[in-house]
Design an enzyme around this catalytic site. Structure first.
Site, mmCIF file in Angstrom:
data_model
loop_
_atom_site.group_PDB
_atom_site.id
_atom_site.type_symbol
_atom_site.label_atom_id
_atom_site.label_comp_id
_atom_site.label_asym_id
_atom_site.label_seq_id
_atom_site.Cartn_x
_atom_site.Cartn_y
_atom_site.Cartn_z
ATOM 1 N N HIS A 101 -22.797 48.027 3.626
ATOM 2 C CA HIS A 101 -24.146 48.301 4.190
ATOM 3 C C HIS A 101 -24.883 49.534 3.670
ATOM 4 O O HIS A 101 -24.381 50.435 3.066
ATOM 5 C CB HIS A 101 -23.867 48.272 5.882
ATOM 6 N N ASP A 103 -27.460 50.899 5.270
ATOM 7 C CA ASP A 103 -28.055 51.746 6.363
ATOM 8 C C ASP A 103 -27.021 52.832 6.856
ATOM 9 O O ASP A 103 -25.728 52.762 6.483
ATOM 10 C CB ASP A 103 -28.420 50.847 7.721
ATOM 11 N N ASP A 134 -19.978 56.466 3.793
ATOM 12 C CA ASP A 134 -20.322 55.480 4.907
ATOM 13 C C ASP A 134 -21.723 54.830 4.640
ATOM 14 O O ASP A 134 -22.440 55.618 5.763
ATOM 15 C CB ASP A 134 -19.838 55.625 6.348
ATOM 16 N N GLU A 169 -25.725 47.785 9.987
ATOM 17 C CA GLU A 169 -24.240 47.882 10.528
ATOM 18 C C GLU A 169 -24.276 48.891 11.337
ATOM 19 O O GLU A 169 -23.504 48.910 12.595
ATOM 20 C CB GLU A 169 -23.499 47.964 9.230
ATOM 21 N N GLU A 170 -24.832 50.185 11.157
ATOM 22 C CA GLU A 170 -24.511 51.196 12.071
ATOM 23 C C GLU A 170 -25.433 50.883 13.371
ATOM 24 O O GLU A 170 -25.073 51.602 14.545
ATOM 25 C CB GLU A 170 -25.142 52.440 11.397
ATOM 26 N N HIS A 434 -20.192 59.173 10.154
ATOM 27 C CA HIS A 434 -20.719 59.414 11.328
ATOM 28 C C HIS A 434 -21.072 60.879 11.879
ATOM 29 O O HIS A 434 -21.711 61.165 12.859
ATOM 30 C CB HIS A 434 -20.168 58.605 12.515
#
Ligand SMILES: [Zn+2]
Length: 464
Positions: A101, A103, A134, A169-170, A434
């Protein structure tokens, strides 16, 4: 010397020499703040999708490369732009779907970052920046591996390839299932590689073979029609806080193990993991005991857990001598892999209703769940990816479970039940996905890219 003997070596050489270019492209992607959360600029997610599309176009191997979005069911909104590219298999060879992903998570408090989050910065063998690990690194592992395959084999490969780089996704993948059904022909594959997980450590690759599911809901506990003076009626009628505390307490045994009948535990061996490591990685102080029973990783990977993540109650500053009529809490549970998340939710609701003290009235709302995942490790693709990991990292891979959830994998399983799903990734235990100071371990990136290129070569060489 036959051509077949030199193929893996030439793919490996091309992959290794392509790493600097892949890192440069990764840096360019990290500069785009592609946050798909409400309140952030959708134009940045679009810009990020266009940058990924340009990378896919640049490969020159696809029949079609598009940017697409899908409807979010139950709303009149559209999901965030994804990049979809596909190339049909030839001569009966398999098709592989590569997922990542583009995003990223919001950055949180800027002041906690040692270098600006959207300014890719290398320090001590790591690339820092939001999305550096990520999952823009996942995007670049796919692009880099495909570049290596193309460079080493020219157009002379028969492998079918679909590339699917999601843009939300996030933010909960709200249009994911719709996207799969809108584009099921372009996405259909024999093997799916989801490059969005982690590795055992900085040297040792891992195949993620299980993920816990999750369920989350809001519970309102009500015992009185209205608030009353705690001196007038306290001791004769139950207040909602008392009922809530006593009710929630029934969810765990004295040692913190979940005590809800109907929640499954998966019976599977786990690698050694010491209490000392747990204390270090989780930030558990010396005087505080861990909870649960059995091997530590078994508790995290294979057992359910229940956490109360929010409470609506009078605040400390507003506390008065009052009996609270109602309290709301958010309960967030992790579900053992193998158990259907809805079934786990129903077991928890049943338990709470059966244990409501004093006949307190319970109301359940905002129920949400996502299923866990268990890889069928008997498939031929699992053998192929283990070999590719061993060759790419120079170390035997380990199978890991993940205590967290990737709910969209259940959508993949449902839409493409016969595909073999391989969950890989470029993160290591220090990636801080994150969180502030997210980073990518550069050696892991290189090894992941080489491994995936070798996997593609193996699939292309597979007898039809
Ligand atoms: Zn991710």
């Amino acid at each position: 010397m036959t051509a077949d003997l030199t193929r893996p070596d030439s793919v490996r050489d091309a992959a290794v020499s392509g790493v600097p270019a892949a890192l440069a492209d990764l840096g360019s992607l990290v500069r785009i703040p592609s946050i798909a959360f409400p309140g952030f600029d959708r134009a940045e997610v679009q810009r990020s999708a266009e940058a990924v599309k340009a990378l896919a176009d640049g490969l020159g191997i696809f029949d079609a490369v598009t940017i697409a979005d899908a409807a979010i069911p139950g709303t009149d909104e559209r999901g965030m732009p994804a990049v979809l590219a596909s190339r049909a298999a030839r001569n009966g060879k398999p098709t592989i779907l590569l997922y990542a992903h583009h995003d990223v998570q919001p950055v949180g408090d800027d002041a906690l970052w040692e270098s600006p989050p959207f300014e890719p910065t290398v320090r001590d063998g790591r690339l820092y920046g939001r999305g550096a690990a990520d999952d823009k690194a996942g995007v670049m592992v796919h692009i880099g591996a495909l570049r290596a395959l193309k460079e080493a084999l020219g157009d002379d490969f028969d492998l079918g390839v679909a590339l699917f780089i999601e843009g939300e996704e996030e933010a909960g993948s709200r249009s994911f299932a719709q996207f799969l059904s809108d584009h099921s022909d372009a996405l259909r594959a024999d093997v799916i590689v989801v490059a969005d997980s982690g590795n055992w450590d900085q040297k040792t690759p891992a195949l993620t073979v299980s993920l816990r599911g999750n369920t989350r809901f809001t519970l309102k506990v009500r015992t009185l029609d209205h608030a009353s003076h705690s001196g007038m009626f306290g001791g004769a009628v139950p207040d909602a806080m008392m009922a809530t505390v006593r009710l929630l307490d029934t969810l765990w045994d004295a040692d913190g193990t979940v005590a809800v009948e109907g929640l499954a535990t998966r019976d599977a061996a786990t690698p050694e993991y010491s209490e000392e490591t747990l204390r270090d990685e989780a930030g558990l102080p010396a005087g505080v005991a861990p909870i649960g029973r059995g091997p530590i990783l078994g508790r995290i990977w294979n057992q359910p857990s229940i956490t109360v993540t929010g409470v609506d109650a009078p605040t400390v500053v507003n506390a008065s001598n009052t009996l609270s009529p109602e309290i709301s809490v958010v309960v967030s549970a992790r579900v053992a892999p193998g158990q259907v998340a809805r079934e786990a939710y129903e077991a928890i609701e049943r338990h709470l209703r059966a244990h409501a003290p004093f006949g307190a009235e319970l109301e359940f709302r905002d129920v949400d769940f996502g299923d866990g995942f268990l890889v069928d490790t008997s498939g031929w693709a699992v053998g192929a990816v283990r070999e590719a990991f061993h060759e790419g990292y120079g170390v035997e891979p380990v199978d890991i479970g993940v205590g967290g959830s990737i709910p969209f994998i259940a959508d993949l399983v449902q839409t493409f039940p016969s595909a073999q799903i391989l969950v890989t990734g470029v993160e290591d235990p220090h990636a801080r996905a994150h969180s502030p100071n997210e980073s990518l371990h550069l050696e892991t990136f290189r090894n992941a890219l080489v491994s995936e290129a070798l996997l593609l070569e193996k699939l292309d060489a597979r007898p039809a």
